[in-house]
Scaffold this motif. Structure first.
Motif, PDB file in Angstrom:
ATOM      1  N   ALA A 105       0.989  -1.464  -0.201  1.00 22.55           N
ATOM      2  CA  ALA A 105       0.123   0.041  -0.006  1.00 22.55           C
ATOM      3  C   ALA A 105       1.044   1.241  -0.083  1.00 22.55           C
ATOM      4  O   ALA A 105       0.387   2.202  -0.688  1.00 22.55           O
ATOM      5  N   ILE A 106       2.064   1.288   0.733  1.00 19.55           N
ATOM      6  CA  ILE A 106       2.790   2.475   0.843  1.00 19.55           C
ATOM      7  C   ILE A 106       3.762   2.484  -0.472  1.00 19.55           C
ATOM      8  O   ILE A 106       3.676   3.802  -0.966  1.00 19.55           O
ATOM      9  N   LYS A 107       4.018   1.583  -1.050  1.00 21.84           N
ATOM     10  CA  LYS A 107       4.626   1.663  -2.516  1.00 21.84           C
ATOM     11  C   LYS A 107       3.602   2.092  -3.799  1.00 21.84           C
ATOM     12  O   LYS A 107       4.082   3.001  -4.179  1.00 21.84           O
ATOM     13  N   ALA A 108       2.320   1.555  -3.498  1.00 23.94           N
ATOM     14  CA  ALA A 108       1.405   2.311  -4.399  1.00 23.94           C
ATOM     15  C   ALA A 108       1.167   3.879  -3.994  1.00 23.94           C
ATOM     16  O   ALA A 108       1.043   4.635  -5.117  1.00 23.94           O
ATOM     17  N   ILE A 109       1.066   4.013  -2.753  1.00 20.01           N
ATOM     18  CA  ILE A 109       0.960   5.678  -2.536  1.00 20.01           C
ATOM     19  C   ILE A 109       2.158   6.542  -2.851  1.00 20.01           C
ATOM     20  O   ILE A 109       1.990   7.663  -3.697  1.00 20.01           O
ATOM     21  N   ILE A 110       3.146   6.027  -2.728  1.00 18.92           N
ATOM     22  CA  ILE A 110       4.539   6.770  -3.328  1.00 18.92           C
ATOM     23  C   ILE A 110       4.432   6.882  -4.614  1.00 18.92           C
ATOM     24  O   ILE A 110       4.734   7.987  -5.209  1.00 18.92           O
ATOM     25  N   ALA A 111       4.082   5.863  -5.312  1.00 14.43           N
ATOM     26  CA  ALA A 111       3.794   6.139  -6.934  1.00 14.43           C
ATOM     27  C   ALA A 111       2.937   6.789  -7.390  1.00 14.43           C
ATOM     28  O   ALA A 111       3.005   7.656  -8.160  1.00 14.43           O
ATOM     29  N   GLU A 112       1.590   6.750  -6.571  1.00 15.00           N
ATOM     30  CA  GLU A 112       0.721   7.844  -6.817  1.00 15.00           C
ATOM     31  C   GLU A 112       1.100   9.237  -6.653  1.00 15.00           C
ATOM     32  O   GLU A 112       0.608  10.194  -7.653  1.00 15.00           O
ATOM     33  N   THR A 113       1.609   9.505  -5.263  1.00 14.31           N
ATOM     34  CA  THR A 113       1.916  10.773  -5.314  1.00 14.31           C
ATOM     35  C   THR A 113       3.384  11.372  -5.787  1.00 14.31           C
ATOM     36  O   THR A 113       3.433  12.459  -5.827  1.00 14.31           O
ATOM     37  N   GLY A 114       4.161  10.337  -6.513  1.00 20.92           N
ATOM     38  CA  GLY A 114       5.385  10.861  -7.186  1.00 20.92           C
ATOM     39  C   GLY A 114       6.272  11.143  -6.268  1.00 20.92           C
ATOM     40  O   GLY A 114       7.375  11.949  -6.492  1.00 20.92           O
ATOM     41  N   ALA A 115       6.273  10.654  -4.965  1.00 21.70           N
ATOM     42  CA  ALA A 115       7.222  10.943  -3.914  1.00 21.70           C
ATOM     43  C   ALA A 115       8.561  10.370  -4.254  1.00 21.70           C
ATOM     44  O   ALA A 115       8.669   9.567  -4.821  1.00 21.70           O
ATOM     45  N   GLN A 116       9.847  11.241  -4.162  1.00 19.80           N
ATOM     46  CA  GLN A 116      11.014  11.027  -4.622  1.00 19.80           C
ATOM     47  C   GLN A 116      11.970  10.646  -3.396  1.00 19.80           C
ATOM     48  O   GLN A 116      12.894  10.351  -3.506  1.00 19.80           O
ATOM     49  N   SER A 117      11.714  11.783  -2.322  1.00 26.48           N
ATOM     50  CA  SER A 117      12.634  11.774  -1.236  1.00 26.48           C
ATOM     51  C   SER A 117      11.965  12.068   0.179  1.00 26.48           C
ATOM     52  O   SER A 117      10.735  12.254   0.090  1.00 26.48           O
ATOM     53  N   MET A 118      12.672  12.168   1.027  1.00 29.18           N
ATOM     54  CA  MET A 118      12.090  12.528   2.439  1.00 29.18           C
ATOM     55  C   MET A 118      11.267  13.740   2.496  1.00 29.18           C
ATOM     56  O   MET A 118      10.441  13.999   3.196  1.00 29.18           O
ATOM     57  N   LYS A 119      11.500  14.694   1.655  1.00 31.36           N
ATOM     58  CA  LYS A 119      10.774  15.876   1.455  1.00 31.36           C
ATOM     59  C   LYS A 119       9.390  15.616   1.204  1.00 31.36           C
ATOM     60  O   LYS A 119       8.381  16.448   1.652  1.00 31.36           O
ATOM     61  N   ASP A 120       9.058  14.565   0.554  1.00 29.05           N
ATOM     62  CA  ASP A 120       7.659  14.098   0.285  1.00 29.05           C
ATOM     63  C   ASP A 120       6.953  13.271   1.196  1.00 29.05           C
ATOM     64  O   ASP A 120       5.977  12.841   0.843  1.00 29.05           O
ATOM     65  N   MET A 121       7.534  12.848   2.261  1.00 20.85           N
ATOM     66  CA  MET A 121       7.152  12.475   3.460  1.00 20.85           C
ATOM     67  C   MET A 121       5.677  12.715   3.851  1.00 20.85           C
ATOM     68  O   MET A 121       4.842  11.905   3.961  1.00 20.85           O
ATOM     69  N   GLY A 122       5.285  13.895   4.260  1.00 23.47           N
ATOM     70  CA  GLY A 122       4.133  14.463   4.352  1.00 23.47           C
ATOM     71  C   GLY A 122       3.012  14.147   3.466  1.00 23.47           C
ATOM     72  O   GLY A 122       1.974  14.076   3.947  1.00 23.47           O
ATOM     73  N   LYS A 123       3.411  14.384   2.247  1.00 23.65           N
ATOM     74  CA  LYS A 123       2.428  14.068   1.133  1.00 23.65           C
ATOM     75  C   LYS A 123       1.920  12.636   1.240  1.00 23.65           C
ATOM     76  O   LYS A 123       0.864  12.296   1.106  1.00 23.65           O
ATOM     77  N   VAL A 124       2.909  11.721   1.291  1.00 22.80           N
ATOM     78  CA  VAL A 124       2.728  10.309   1.458  1.00 22.80           C
ATOM     79  C   VAL A 124       2.026   9.837   2.650  1.00 22.80           C
ATOM     80  O   VAL A 124       0.958   9.029   2.557  1.00 22.80           O
ATOM     81  N   MET A 125       2.119  10.500   3.955  1.00 25.10           N
ATOM     82  CA  MET A 125       1.697  10.153   5.078  1.00 25.10           C
ATOM     83  C   MET A 125       0.136  10.644   5.002  1.00 25.10           C
ATOM     84  O   MET A 125      -0.773   9.824   5.309  1.00 25.10           O
ATOM     85  N   GLY A 126      -0.278  11.850   4.393  1.00 21.07           N
ATOM     86  CA  GLY A 126      -1.392  12.548   4.281  1.00 21.07           C
ATOM     87  C   GLY A 126      -2.279  11.670   3.460  1.00 21.07           C
ATOM     88  O   GLY A 126      -3.348  11.174   3.781  1.00 21.07           O
ATOM     89  N   ALA A 127      -1.748  11.135   2.347  1.00 19.83           N
ATOM     90  CA  ALA A 127      -2.776  10.191   1.240  1.00 19.83           C
ATOM     91  C   ALA A 127      -2.808   9.028   2.151  1.00 19.83           C
ATOM     92  O   ALA A 127      -3.802   8.135   1.897  1.00 19.83           O
TER      93      ALA A 127
END
Length: 150
Positions: A105-127
């Protein structure tokens, strides 16, 4: 639906004189009412099920912390009481994701949000919180996200 389940569980446990369930469900309902008041302050009629599930996850986390302190203080009786409350709260949560399902599920959310680094952590957690509220331990998810993004 969650609200109806809570009310029905309260009535049923009162009939059966199951005081552990009565007190735990009353705590959940009190938290729910508090969330509803907060929601009205934001212009909503009542709190969403996602917010309520998140609140119940927080209640479980608080009780787990208490259990650890009680066991450190050799108070098994109080630790058992907290565990019985956790068991009641968990009855109202959706089925928890296993470790492998959580990672997928986390890998899917990372792919959906386009997260690349730790800076995108908040985006992933929110989703994750929006999509999987009550289905996973967000503390464990936090660690997995750090490993996957780090």
């Amino acid at each position: 639906m969650l609200r109806d389940d809570l009310q029905n569980a309260l009535k049923e446990s009162m009939k059966n004189k199951d005081m552990t369930t009565v007190s735990a469900v009353r705590l959940i309902i009190a938290g729910m009412k508090e969330k509803d008041v907060d929601a009205r302050g934001r212009g909503q009629e009542k709190a969403t099920d996602t917010e309520l599930l998140s609140m119940m996850q927080g209640m479980i986390k608080q009780r787990k912390d208490s259990i650890k302190m009680y066991l450190d203080g050799n108070r098994q009786d109080l630790a058992d009481k907290e565990q019985s409350e956790i068991n009641v709260i968990e009855r109202f949560l959706p089925k928890q994701l296993s470790g492998a399902d959580m990672e997928n599920a986390i890998k899917a959310i990372i792919a959906e949000t386009g997260a690349q680094s730790m800076k995108d952590m908040g985006k992933v957690m929110g989703a994750l919180k929006a999509k999987y509220a009550g289905q996973m331990d967000m503390g464990a998810a936090n660690g997995m996200i750090k490993n996957l993004l780090g």
